[in-house]
Design an enzyme around this catalytic site. Structure first.
Site, short mmCIF file in Angstrom:
data_model
loop_
_atom_site.label_atom_id
_atom_site.label_comp_id
_atom_site.label_asym_id
_atom_site.label_seq_id
_atom_site.Cartn_x
_atom_site.Cartn_y
_atom_site.Cartn_z
N GLU A 194 19.85 6.78 73.80
CA GLU A 194 19.45 8.20 73.81
C GLU A 194 19.73 8.82 75.17
O GLU A 194 19.47 8.22 76.21
CB GLU A 194 17.95 8.28 73.49
N CYS B 261 15.47 7.61 68.27
CA CYS B 261 14.21 7.14 68.83
C CYS B 261 12.99 7.39 67.91
O CYS B 261 12.84 6.75 66.90
CB CYS B 261 14.00 7.75 70.21
N LYS C 265 17.84 15.41 67.18
CA LYS C 265 16.54 14.76 66.99
C LYS C 265 15.56 15.72 66.33
O LYS C 265 15.32 16.82 66.82
CB LYS C 265 16.02 14.29 68.34
#
Length: 268
Positions: free
Chosen positions: A41, A144, A110
């Site tokens: 990330e 994540c 995300k």
């Protein structure tokens, strides 16, 4: 498909430095027979870099994307990497997948931002399932915290994802996510999950490493330690097909019972 996981925090704040790290890793991965290299990330810029996130953010087709495409094409390996994506006045925490011939295959923003730090610096994405075809597999993208929501990963399973790529910046004291949760996600959704982390202290965060490629049988096919590391594992379509035949979670579902899962909590 042989897959390489680049566990590294690179050079926080230096896009040029991180491109060099990526170039070196791509060469090593390709030499070892890997068809895909995945970086963590926000690898391109660093994660805990404060207002430099906005300063270093680029469009999905910006100069850095061109540089990664050149690296991918030169080494003949697909690359997935995290970076801050700018669109007009908004910045997203994104991952982009580049093919071995330098084409941009897919980009994901995300959807679930973690903590005040991310909510202060990013806008949330709105597209939960992003996929591309690579090496005979349907590859999905996630970042994540997204993988910690079972609905997110199940959506990928229902859409046919075979290998879920999850660049991450997973920090102490949440290492149980890498150790336990990710293999369970792979098992319960009958897919491979490549979870690729940062390492070491960065600003207020301590990243724990423990990158893993988990198979549909819940077994860690590759597991990194706590330092800089390049690890390899295979995503095998034959094992995937056999595991899905033996473990019919998706066909045994009863969606009519699950309506409450989509309702907001009472304090939302």
């Amino acid at each position: 498909m042989r897959t390489a996981l680049l566990q590294s925090s690179g050079r926080p704040g230096s896009v040029e430095g991180n491109l060099k790290v990526l170039d070196e890793a791509a060469g090593r991965a390709a030499a070892a027979g890997a068809a895909l290299l995945t970086a963590p990330e926000m690898f391109l810029t660093g994660y805990a870099i404060g207002d430099d996130i906005a300063r270093l953010a680029e469009a999905a087709d910006g100069e850095s994307a061109d540089a990664v495409a050149e690296i991918a094409e030169r080494h003949g390996i697909a690359i997935a990497y995290g970076y801050p994506e700018r669109q007009a006045d908004k910045v997203f925490n994104s991952v982009q997948l580049i093919s071995a011939d330098g084409a941009r295959l897919a980009g994901y923003r995300k959807t679930h931002l973690f903590g005040c730090f991310e909510r202060d610096h990013f806008e949330p994405g709105e597209q939960p399932v992003v996929q591309a075809e690579l090496g005979g597999l349907t590859v999905g993208l996630m970042i994540c915290y997204d993988v910690e929501f079972p609905e997110n990963v199940r959506a990928h399973a229902l859409a046919g994802t075979d290998l879920l790529i999850v660049p991450t910046a997973q920090m102490h004291p949440f290492q149980f996510v890498a150790e336990s949760l990710v293999p369970v996600r792979a098992w319960e959704n009958q897919m491979y999950v490549a979870y690729v982390n940062r390492v070491g202290r960065e600003g207020e965060f301590e990243f724990v490493g423990l990158s893993v490629l988990a198979g549909p049988d819940g077994v860690a096919r590759a597991r990194a330690g706590h330092g800089e590391e390049l690890v390899f594992a295979d995503a095998d379509p034959a094992l995937l097909a056999a595991s899905r035949a033996a473990n019919p979670y998706l066909t045994d579902r009863r969606p009519g019972l699950y309506g409450s899962l989509a309702r907001p909590t009472s304090d939302a």
